[in-house]
Structures are given as structure tokens and as C-alpha cells.
Design an enzyme around this catalytic site. Structure first.
Site, short mmCIF file in Angstrom:
data_model
loop_
_atom_site.label_atom_id
_atom_site.label_comp_id
_atom_site.label_asym_id
_atom_site.label_seq_id
_atom_site.Cartn_x
_atom_site.Cartn_y
_atom_site.Cartn_z
N LYS A 87 0.85 -1.19 0.00
CA LYS A 87 0.00 0.00 0.00
C LYS A 87 0.88 1.24 0.00
CE LYS A 87 -4.22 1.37 2.44
NZ LYS A 87 -4.95 1.20 3.71
C1 E4P Z 1 -8.20 2.41 3.56
O1 E4P Z 1 -7.49 1.53 3.18
C2 E4P Z 1 -8.09 3.05 4.88
O2 E4P Z 1 -7.53 2.13 5.78
C3 E4P Z 1 -9.42 3.45 5.48
O3 E4P Z 1 -10.50 3.03 4.71
C4 E4P Z 1 -9.49 4.79 6.08
O4 E4P Z 1 -10.78 4.98 6.63
P1 E4P Z 1 -11.12 6.15 7.66
O5 E4P Z 1 -11.34 7.41 6.89
O6 E4P Z 1 -12.38 5.69 8.33
O7 E4P Z 1 -9.96 6.26 8.60
#
Ligand code: E4P
Length: 217
Positions: A87
Site C-alpha cells: 500500500k
Molecule cells: C483504507 O485503506 C483506509 O484504511 C481506510 O478506509 C481509512 O478509513 P477512515 O477514513 O475511516 O480512517
């Protein structure tokens, strides 16, 4: 649409896996910290534990923000398990690193995506997944779901194979709307996934069926 769970909590991952509908897991440094997982070795071991629970892709995020650092960390993460998806943040070096890993056949997820232009760059760099954060856009009075529609249109126009991974999903309706908009994947909390189960007519209907069965037996 694939269902990923967005957590580093092993119990929640196990619960979603036991439902039989889980296709993968996404994590980020904040989710790791929330579970008290700190230190490079503990984090790597935690990714291994997650891979042992699920069969699908597990996104593991680099911390480096420079190209060389992202390559070193991404290669270490990818070596943990073939399920690992590296990622990478949507910055210039992240795009370069994405191209590097795509060329090597290593799966990637471009994260922190908030515009169609960023999603176009992710696809051009060969990303396996692009993660538009719909909830965080909603938080600032911008229609997060509209971004999913825009990316779907652009990717379909050119046949890009990058999968749209709707991220920052906050509730059950987000999941349903992402499915309507042909998102390839959604990642959300267990509460949003379990929310799909709920309907009072199901509960009332089942109670009536059971009561009628008891009357006749
Ligand atoms: C995506 O991979 C992130 O981990 C995540 O969806 C972030 O979500 P949030 O805005 O609820 O922190």
C-alpha cells in the site's frame, strides 16, 4: 463486489472470515496503532497473523515517503506472504514505486486518493487497487460517492484493469451505494458489514415462523 474488512483487529477479522463473505483485509498505520501494534517487527508479525486468518489480499502500508525507502519497505512486506498488497501513498514517489512494483508483478494499492486525476495516475502506474476515501470526502462536505462514479467512468472508457477499492466506508448505505456504482471492492468496518444483515421484517417473520411451529408440535 469484493468485501474487505478495514481493521487490524484479529477478532473482527476472524468474525468476518467466519461469516464466509470476506475477500481480504486493509490496514493502515492508524489501525495498527489502534490495536497497540507498534515497532517494525511486531507490525510484520501482525501482517503474517492476518494472512493466516484470511485467504484473500491483505494491504500492508509503507511508512517511507521517498522512493528508495518505499521500495525497501515494500519488498520486505511483499516477501512476507503472496497475499500481501503493498500500500503506497498517492504522492509522486508513491506513483513511481507503484510502477516499479507493477513491473515486478507485485500487487499494489494506491491509498489516500481523493480525486479522479489521482486515480488516473494510479491506473497509468499499473496499480492493482486504487483507494478513494469516500468517508473522508463526505466529512468535508464533498460527495465521496461521486468520486467512485467518476473513476468508474474513466476506467471503463479506457479499459484500465486497476480495481476501484472504495475506502473510508463508514456505514451500511455506503456499501450498498458502492455496489450500485460498480465499485470492484469496498473496505469497511465490521459494524457496516454486519449492518447489511439487519431488517425488522426478517426478525419478526422468523419469530412468527418459530411461534407457529411450536403451536403445531
Ligand atoms: C483504507 O485503506 C483506509 O484504511 C481506510 O478506509 C481509512 O478509513 P477512515 O477514513 O475511516 O480512517
Amino acid at each position: 463486489m469484493k468485501f474487505f474488512i478495514d481493521t487490524a483487529n484479529l477478532d473482527q477479522i476472524k468474525e468476518a472470515q467466519a461469516l464466509g463473505i470476506l475477500d481480504g483485509v486493509t490496514t493502515n498505520p492508524s489501525l495498527m496503532a489502534k490495536e497497540g501494534i507498534t515497532g517494525a517487527d511486531n507490525i510484520l508479525n501482525h501482517y503474517k497473523a492476518i494472512c493466516n486468518i484470511v485467504e484473500g489480499d491483505v494491504s500492508a502500508e509503507v511508512i517511507a515517503t521517498d522512493f528508495d525507502g518505499m521500495i525497501a519497505q515494500g519488498e520486505e512486506l511483499a516477501a512476507l506472504n503472496p497475499q500481501i498488497v503493498v500500500k503506497l501513498p498517492m504522492i509522486a514517489d508513491g506513483v513511481k514505486a507503484c510502477k516499479y512494483f507493477s513491473d515486478k508483478g507485485i500487487k499494489t494499492n494506491m491509498t489516500l486518493v481523493f480525486s479522479a486525476g489521482q486515480a488516473l495516475l494510479a491506473a497509468k502506474a499499473g496499480a492493482t487497487y486504487v483507494s478513494p476515501f469516500i468517508g473522508r470526502l463526505d466529512d468535508i462536505s464533498t460527495d465521496g460517492l461521486n468520486l467512485i462514479s467518476e473513476i468508474r467512468l474513466i476506467y471503463d472508457n479506457y479499459g484500465f484493469e486497476t480495481q476501484i477499492l472504495a475506502a473510508s466506508v463508514r456505514h451500511t448505505m455506503h456499501i450498498i451505494d458502492c455496489a450500485k456504482l460498480r465499485s470492484d471492492v469496498m473496505t469497511g468496518p465490521l459494524s457496516a458489514i454486519k449492518g447489511l444483515l439487519k431488517h425488522p421484517l426478517t426478525d419478526n417473520g422468523l419469530a412468527k415462523f418459530l411461534a407457529d411451529y411450536k403451536k403445531g408440535n
